[in-house]
Design an enzyme around this catalytic site. Structure first.
Site, PDB file in Angstrom:
ATOM      1  N   CYS A   2      -4.386  -7.990  -3.953  1.00  0.00           N
ATOM      2  CA  CYS A   2      -5.355  -8.634  -4.920  1.00  0.00           C
ATOM      3  C   CYS A   2      -6.465  -8.703  -3.670  1.00  0.00           C
ATOM      4  O   CYS A   2      -6.054  -7.847  -2.585  1.00  0.00           O
ATOM      5  CB  CYS A   2      -4.565 -10.143  -4.588  1.00  0.00           C
ATOM      6  SG  CYS A   2      -3.873 -10.252  -5.856  1.00  0.00           S
ATOM      7  N   ARG A  27      -6.425  -1.560  -2.769  1.00  0.00           N
ATOM      8  CA  ARG A  27      -5.523  -1.853  -2.768  1.00  0.00           C
ATOM      9  C   ARG A  27      -4.689  -2.372  -4.409  1.00  0.00           C
ATOM     10  O   ARG A  27      -3.400  -2.641  -3.722  1.00  0.00           O
ATOM     11  CB  ARG A  27      -5.674  -3.583  -2.034  1.00  0.00           C
ATOM     12  CG  ARG A  27      -6.359  -3.723  -0.943  1.00  0.00           C
ATOM     13  CD  ARG A  27      -6.556  -4.818  -0.625  1.00  0.00           C
ATOM     14  NE  ARG A  27      -5.783  -5.791  -0.337  1.00  0.00           N
ATOM     15  CZ  ARG A  27      -5.626  -6.597   0.517  1.00  0.00           C
ATOM     16  NH1 ARG A  27      -5.584  -5.453   1.878  1.00  0.00           N
ATOM     17  NH2 ARG A  27      -4.324  -7.487   0.584  1.00  0.00           N
ATOM     18  N   TRP A  74      -4.169  -8.127  -9.155  1.00  0.00           N
ATOM     19  CA  TRP A  74      -3.263  -7.847  -9.173  1.00  0.00           C
ATOM     20  C   TRP A  74      -1.986  -9.010  -9.905  1.00  0.00           C
ATOM     21  O   TRP A  74      -1.123  -9.575  -9.671  1.00  0.00           O
ATOM     22  CB  TRP A  74      -2.505  -7.163  -8.151  1.00  0.00           C
ATOM     23  CG  TRP A  74      -0.898  -5.831  -8.214  1.00  0.00           C
ATOM     24  CD1 TRP A  74      -0.900  -4.426  -8.521  1.00  0.00           C
ATOM     25  CD2 TRP A  74       0.109  -6.624  -8.151  1.00  0.00           C
ATOM     26  NE1 TRP A  74      -0.181  -3.941  -8.683  1.00  0.00           N
ATOM     27  CE2 TRP A  74       0.959  -4.929  -8.343  1.00  0.00           C
ATOM     28  CE3 TRP A  74       1.022  -7.266  -7.582  1.00  0.00           C
ATOM     29  CZ2 TRP A  74       2.220  -4.934  -8.453  1.00  0.00           C
ATOM     30  CZ3 TRP A  74       2.218  -6.990  -8.128  1.00  0.00           C
ATOM     31  CH2 TRP A  74       2.978  -6.462  -7.840  1.00  0.00           C
ATOM     32  N   ASN A 100      -5.618 -14.492  -2.952  1.00  0.00           N
ATOM     33  CA  ASN A 100      -4.176 -14.026  -2.975  1.00  0.00           C
ATOM     34  C   ASN A 100      -3.482 -14.708  -2.469  1.00  0.00           C
ATOM     35  O   ASN A 100      -3.455 -15.615  -1.999  1.00  0.00           O
ATOM     36  CB  ASN A 100      -4.843 -13.348  -1.743  1.00  0.00           C
ATOM     37  CG  ASN A 100      -6.236 -12.478  -1.934  1.00  0.00           C
ATOM     38  OD1 ASN A 100      -6.476 -11.971  -3.274  1.00  0.00           O
ATOM     39  ND2 ASN A 100      -6.444 -11.143  -1.678  1.00  0.00           N
ATOM     40  N   GLY A 101      -2.120 -14.289  -2.618  1.00  0.00           N
ATOM     41  CA  GLY A 101      -0.560 -14.785  -2.556  1.00  0.00           C
ATOM     42  C   GLY A 101      -0.090 -15.466  -3.397  1.00  0.00           C
ATOM     43  O   GLY A 101      -0.729 -15.214  -4.584  1.00  0.00           O
ATOM     44  N   GLU A 494      10.630  11.601   1.458  1.00  0.00           N
ATOM     45  CA  GLU A 494       8.848  10.955   1.652  1.00  0.00           C
ATOM     46  C   GLU A 494       7.807  12.525   0.174  1.00  0.00           C
ATOM     47  O   GLU A 494       7.414  11.769  -0.419  1.00  0.00           O
ATOM     48  CB  GLU A 494       8.134  11.498   2.761  1.00  0.00           C
ATOM     49  CG  GLU A 494       6.076  11.027   3.167  1.00  0.00           C
ATOM     50  CD  GLU A 494       6.313  10.144   2.520  1.00  0.00           C
ATOM     51  OE1 GLU A 494       7.058   8.887   2.159  1.00  0.00           O
ATOM     52  OE2 GLU A 494       4.548   9.583   1.966  1.00  0.00           O
ATOM     53  N   LYS A 498       5.957  10.623  -3.233  1.00  0.00           N
ATOM     54  CA  LYS A 498       4.507  11.163  -3.461  1.00  0.00           C
ATOM     55  C   LYS A 498       4.233  11.788  -4.822  1.00  0.00           C
ATOM     56  O   LYS A 498       3.304  11.242  -4.821  1.00  0.00           O
ATOM     57  CB  LYS A 498       3.936  12.190  -2.650  1.00  0.00           C
ATOM     58  CG  LYS A 498       3.604  12.305  -0.625  1.00  0.00           C
ATOM     59  CD  LYS A 498       2.676  10.682  -0.463  1.00  0.00           C
ATOM     60  CE  LYS A 498       3.100   9.469  -0.903  1.00  0.00           C
ATOM     61  NZ  LYS A 498       3.858   8.413   0.000  1.00  0.00           N
ATOM     62  N   GLU A 501       4.243   8.948  -6.527  1.00  0.00           N
ATOM     63  CA  GLU A 501       4.240   7.446  -6.580  1.00  0.00           C
ATOM     64  C   GLU A 501       2.028   7.814  -7.680  1.00  0.00           C
ATOM     65  O   GLU A 501       1.760   6.989  -8.517  1.00  0.00           O
ATOM     66  CB  GLU A 501       3.324   6.751  -4.975  1.00  0.00           C
ATOM     67  CG  GLU A 501       4.161   6.404  -4.639  1.00  0.00           C
ATOM     68  CD  GLU A 501       3.807   6.597  -3.344  1.00  0.00           C
ATOM     69  OE1 GLU A 501       3.356   4.729  -2.829  1.00  0.00           O
ATOM     70  OE2 GLU A 501       3.143   7.833  -3.280  1.00  0.00           O
ATOM     71  N   HIS A 517      26.694  16.946  -4.778  1.00  0.00           N
ATOM     72  CA  HIS A 517      27.380  15.731  -5.807  1.00  0.00           C
ATOM     73  C   HIS A 517      26.962  14.875  -6.611  1.00  0.00           C
ATOM     74  O   HIS A 517      26.423  13.357  -6.834  1.00  0.00           O
ATOM     75  CB  HIS A 517      28.239  15.158  -4.587  1.00  0.00           C
ATOM     76  CG  HIS A 517      28.475  15.800  -3.674  1.00  0.00           C
ATOM     77  ND1 HIS A 517      29.621  16.155  -3.349  1.00  0.00           N
ATOM     78  CD2 HIS A 517      28.278  16.214  -1.811  1.00  0.00           C
ATOM     79  CE1 HIS A 517      29.959  16.636  -2.299  1.00  0.00           C
ATOM     80  NE2 HIS A 517      29.555  16.981  -1.719  1.00  0.00           N
ATOM     81  N   LYS A 616      -1.428  -1.208  -2.604  1.00  0.00           N
ATOM     82  CA  LYS A 616      -1.849   0.029  -1.511  1.00  0.00           C
ATOM     83  C   LYS A 616      -0.567  -1.527  -0.511  1.00  0.00           C
ATOM     84  O   LYS A 616      -0.275  -1.023   0.753  1.00  0.00           O
ATOM     85  CB  LYS A 616      -2.742   0.173  -0.953  1.00  0.00           C
ATOM     86  CG  LYS A 616      -3.171   0.304   0.510  1.00  0.00           C
ATOM     87  CD  LYS A 616      -3.067   1.996   0.236  1.00  0.00           C
ATOM     88  CE  LYS A 616      -2.881   2.135   2.285  1.00  0.00           C
ATOM     89  NZ  LYS A 616      -2.156   3.490   2.259  1.00  0.00           N
TER      90      LYS A 616
END
Ligand code: G6P
Length: 621
Positions: A2, A27, A74, A100-101, A494, A498, A501, A517, A616
């Site tokens: 948002c 964002r 969002w 927002n929130g 990481e 990437k 995402e 395993h 984000k």
């Protein structure tokens, strides 16, 4: 997650609002909208999807005016539809609100207001705020001259509504009958006021303001700002009118545009030599062979007294914390624990008094990390932050900390923040090491490696064309494995993150030996394994794991140190990067993995800077 923009002044509001919303796209959002006052009400333009859609709508239905508010949403309460997009109107259209929130008690308030006859047109919690403010406004005694009263009745109505809310908000309110004023308020969701020449801006982060004004005021929790073109009055819920401090924003418009790169992510990948240099600038003490930090707010004696370190964060920042665990344990022989912030806040682990807590965060706004930091502070621990965004909530609330100085990171997939976090944690490891057993010569050797790092990162970036070729060959694979050991295990996690995402390919990161395993069951000729295998103590062991994958027909992409001919005999693809000390190696190993994810996502036609479903800055639990 948002985004909010607001404008009041003498220029065209829509121009700033639209450009601001574009700057906030990073964002993460799924709908957007603007509102300006118009005779008898508001004019709103909203669109589902990208800002380009909103722009197209605005070309059909231009909005003119010198005051307005805008929002990227969002979805949380209700799907991404036109009805749920902000701004929302309250009462009979007396107020317009962007928010927002999350309002936790919205249902109870909604039931009450519906009982009073208010009609709701969306499933959002925000519409509750709009009606509530409108309701509180009706209860204010009438005043003949609002301006002479500093618009106090409006501020009181907003405050009365906010007092009924449980949850978090950053919000801006526009009034049909007083279009010469905007009210902005925050609790747990950032808001920044930009001060111009006979104009004011509001935004949920600094990026929309770059190029418009460099004079900013950070609103604190429970503060409310009453803005007109030429006045700014800040009121605290409990303290009444407070003097605001204007700070200077160190952000140029060029910092928030793509600077000739096809995507922000690519720009930020290539900024890493510079961002790492900025992380070390002024922090390497050659006289004492250690690192130095201005903001930890602890004496060397207090820091030496720490027996244990707890690192916490989410997503990529959690991966950096894992790198930090290896670095601090190796260089300082201090015991380190790493915990997801979302788990830490509820896990209530037994922690000794001499445990130091570090929250690792790029944005400084991640809800779980903030909650974990507050919980650790509540327990009396010294809670520090390793953070990128100056003035963010976590940076403000921490007892002290270290800024990354990486510059704005706009690409949703974090890249330069990760390598800067690893660099800062390496310097912290050096600092703790030198407080303890690490000798002067070792300290100097480590400093030498840190100084050489930016050039080596530039060397690793030189693999981009080679990585692009490899990406083209494997872009249609459905699953990837990322394997590394010790320091390179978090880099493998990481690298897998990437790829997931931005290309939506299933990818798993594992310690290389663990792949026997379970994950090895996935291996076939269309399941590539990306091995991180720089020369080091476990090189031969990793080579044995490569053999195991090859024996099952799996393609191997090996990231190795320059000049390694052994790996080339087995691997299908080899990417050579410069060598460094093993505690800094993940910073170099991750570079080709960032590039691999990027080039595969581009080859698959994915929207790299706006990956689906991601935000984000995750400001909800
Ligand atoms: C989101 C972002 C990730 C980031 C994580 C933690 O999920 O998409 O890139 O790593 O939040 O964010 P922080 O700002 O606290 O580092």
């Amino acid at each position: 997650m948002c985004g909010i923009v607001g404008y009041i002044g003498s220029n065209d509001a829509t121009e700033f609002l639209l450009s601001g919303l574009r700057r906030l796209e990073y964002r993460g959002y799924d709908s957007a909208g603007l509102a300006v006052p118009a005779p008898g009400g508001f004019r709103r333009v909203r669109a589902v999807g990208r800002i380009d859609e909103l722009d197209r709508e605005l070309q059909q239905t231009p909005l003119a005016g010198n005051v307005g508010i805008g929002h990227t949403r969002w979805a949380t309460h209700g799907p991404a539809t036109l009805e749920n997009a902000h701004p929302h109107l309250g009462g009979d259209g007396a107020v317009a609100v962007v928010h927002n929130g999350v309002i936790e008690n919205f249902q109870a308030i909604k039931d009450r207001l519906e009982g009073q006859g208010y009609v709701f047109r969306s499933a959002t919690d925000t519409e509750v705020i709009a009606h509530l403010i409108s309701d509180c406004l009706k209860r204010q005694p009438p005043v003949s001259d609002m301006a002479a009263n500093h618009y106090e009745p409006l501020a009181l109505a907003v405050q009365a509504a906010l007092l009924q809310l449980q949850g978090t908000y950053g919000l801006v309110v526009l009034f049909r009958d007083w279009p010469e004023v905007l009210i902005a308020a925050r609790l747990g969701s950032p808001l920044i006021v930009g001060v111009g020449s006979r104009e004011h801006y509001v935004a949920s982060d600094c990026s929309p303001l770059a190029g418009y004004t460099d004079r900013i005021v950070y609103l604190a929790d429970n503060e409310l700002a009453v803005l007109s073109a030429d006045s700014l009055r800040v009121v605290h819920r409990d303290q009444g009118h407070v003097r605001h401090r204007i700070k200077v924003l160190d952000l140029a418009a060029g910092d928030v545009d793509r600077g000739g790169y096809a995507h922000f992510m690519l720009k930020e990948i290539f900024e890493q030599p510079e961002s790492i240099r900025n992380a070390t600038r002024g922090r390497l003490d050659l006289d004492a062979a250690t690192a130095k930090f201005g903001g930890l707010n602890l004496t060397a004696r207090q820091l030496r007294g720490a027996k244990r370190i707890l690192l916490t964060g989410c997503g990529t920042s959690w991966h950096a914390a894992l790198v930090g665990e290896y670095q601090i344990e190796t260089l300082a022989r201090l015991s380190v624990e790493v915990e997801y912030a979302s788990e830490l806040r509820y896990r209530n682990p037994p922690l000794d008094d001499d445990t130091l807590v570090f929250a690792i965060t790029q944005s400084g706004e991640t809800a779980d990390t903030l909650a974990a930091l507050r919980e650790m502070k509540r327990k009396g621990h010294h809670a520090l932050a390793v953070c990128n965004v100056v003035g963010s909530t976590i940076a403000n609330e921490a007892d002290g900390g270290i800024y990354l100085h990486a510059g704005p990171e706009i690409g949703v997939a974090s890249t330069k923040a990760f390598t800067s976090q690893c660099t800062v944690l390496a310097m912290l490891a050096l600092y703790f090491g030198r407080l303890r057993h690490l000798g002067f010569d070792d300290g100097m050797r480590i400093i030498g490696e840190l100084q050489a790092l930016p050039d080596k990162v530039a060397g690793a970036l030189g693999t981009s064309a080679r990585v692009q070729e490899i990406a083209a060959r494997y872009a249609d694979c459905q699953t990837f494995l990322y394997l590394g050991r010790q320091f390179n295990f978090p880099a493998a996690l990481e690298g897998a993150l990437k790829l997931k995402e931005i290309s939506y390919i299933h990818a798993e990161g594992y310690p290389a030996a663990e792949m026997k395993h379970g994950p090895i069951a996935l291996v076939d000729e269309r399941t590539p394994s990306v091995f991180l295998m720089p020369r080091g103590p476990v090189y031969d062991k990793v080579m044995a794991n490569v053999q195991e994958i090859k024996a099952r027909g799996g393609p191997v992409i090996a990231v190795v140190c320059e000049g390694d001919r052994d790996a080339a005999r087995l691997a299908d693809e080899v990417i050579e990067i410069p060598a460094t000390d093993e505690f800094l190696q993940p910073i170099l190993s991750i570079i080709p993995l960032q590039l691999l994810a990027y080039h595969i996502a581009v080859a698959r036609g994915c929207d790299v800077d706006k990956p689906r479903n991601l935000a984000k800055s995750v400001t909800v639990e």
